[in-house]
Each structure stands twice: as C-alpha cells, then as structure tokens.
Design a protein around this motif. Structure first.
Motif: not given
Length: 251
Positions: A83-111
């Motif tokens: 809600p309130g987040v239109p589909v578009g190139f910019g929003s797609t890149v932001v989702y991808f970046a957040g997901e990748l960085i979050g996954a990296f940080l979560g793995a580091v914390l597990a380590w």
C-alpha cells in the motif's frame, strides 16, 4: 510510504529471516551445538519460523523478503508492491537492495552467535551450508529445474493468499515454507530466494572461517562454491516470474 522506509523494512525483515534461518542450520550442523544432528525437519521448521518473524518485522513494506516475490508481484501486473508503494524501476531496485543487504547482515549475525562452534567445526562444507544452499546431486540443469518449481510454488501460493484472505497472516507463509522444505527441499536445499542465498554466500566469502588445528595452522580450504551460485539466483527469479504470470491469468 517513502522508498527509504521500504528499504529499511526489507533490510530488517530479511535480516531476521536469515538470522533465524542460518541459525537453525548452524544449530543442527556445527560441532558441539546443543541442537547438533537435529535433522531436516528441525531445519524446515526453523526456516518457516524465520519467515514468520521476518514477515511481521517487514509489514510496512509488504514483507517481500525475497526478490522472487518482488518479481512475481511485478509480473502479475499489480499496481503496487505494498500500500502506497507503486510498482516501478526505482521501487524494484530498492526492494532488491534491501533484501540482499538484509540477508548479508542476518548471516553475519548468525555467524557471530555461533562463532565458537564455527571454530570447532573442521568440515568447510558444513560451514558453507550454514550460509548458502548446495545440491545433493550436482546437475546444474536439474538443480535449476528444482529451484524453478519450488519458487513457483512459493510465489504462486503467496499471490493466492492475497486473493483469498485466511486470517492467519504470516503463519500461512511460514507453513508454506515448511511444506516446501519438507517436500521439495531435498535436491537443492530449497533456496527459493536469490537474496537468501547470495547475500550469505558473500558473507561466507568475506568472513574468517578457516578451521585451525592445534598448531594454529589453517586446515582445509574455504570454498564459497561460486560455480553453483547462479542456480539459486536464476532459478528463483524464473520461478517467481512464471508464478506471477500464471497468477495473473487464474486469479
């Protein structure tokens, strides 16, 4: 909602997912852990509950937590990612970046949580398995097919949830992930999420993980298996895209 909020939401949600998901694998595989040898179903339920927690944390952004989910929503023809987040190139890149960085940080914390157990584990393959997936039988074609199928099920059913509210919210996604792991996870370890595999694999490559013997010398060679790394990225993207197209035709 601003894209900065979307980014933070996805980082936090995916980070929690990976902390708990990589954590349960570490608990089962690493030496001297209290959960050592807990079995495949413990891993399945741990990942499912990681999804459960991550979805709640990332509720503001729609809790994609997975580029394949983002792609599935995109190819389904939806107007908004949340809600309130239109589909578009910019929003797609932001989702991808957040997901990748979050996954990296979560793995580091597990380590960090399991650091002494990584140090006590001589098998480099087991340590890599905490961070990323690998095939039981290495056949890139069939490994890819398995990831496409598993991710199709994930994204297609998630899109169905949106059309048929069940009133159980994140629990539905959690149980879906448990089911996929229990039924389709055997061949490849069910990455079904490019960020979940790639972000932690990068962490594995960067972190000091070499096992040292009693003389202090490194034993074994750390290998992040980059030759396989494209499979859990391409397969889920393809599966998610197909799921979105099919969902647009049948829902």
């Amino acid at each position: 909602m601003g894209l900065g909020s979307v980014f933070l939401s996805e980082v936090l949600g995916t980070g929690v997912l990976l902390l708990l998901g990589a954590g349960v694998v570490a608990n089962v595989l690493l030496a001297k852990s209290k959960g050592f040898d807990g079995g495949w179903l413990l891993i399945n339920f741990g990942w499912g509950l990681g999804v459960f927690a991550g979805v709640y944390v990332a509720y503001k952004s729609g809790a994609h937590l997975n580029p394949a989910v983002t792609v599935g929503i995109l190819t389904s023809g939806a107007a908004e990612y949340a809600p309130g987040v239109p589909v578009g190139f910019g929003s797609t890149v932001v989702y991808f970046a957040g997901e990748l960085i979050g996954a990296f940080l979560g793995a580091v914390l597990a380590w960090l949580a399991y650091k002494p157990h990584f140090d006590e584990t001589p098998d480099e393959g087991l340590k890599l398995a905490v961070f990323s997936t690998g095939p039981a039988i290495r056949s890139y074609t069939w490994n890819l097919v398995c990831e496409v199928i598993g991710t199709f099920v994930l994204v297609f059913v998630i899109l169905a949830f949106g059309k048929t509210p069940t009133q159980i919210g994140p629990l539905a996604a959690a149980l879906l992930v448990v089911g996929i792991g229990a039924s389709l996870g055997g061949p490849t370890g069910y990455a079904i999420n490019p960020a979940r595999d790639l972000g932690p694999r990068i962490a594995h490559a960067l972190l000091p993980l070499s096992y040292k013997g009693t003389d202090g010398e490194a034993i074994g060679k750390k290998d992040s298996d980059w030759g396989y790394s494209w499979v859990p990225v391409v397969g889920p993207i393809v599966g998610g895209a197909i799921a979105g197209v099919v969902a647009s035709l049948v829902f």
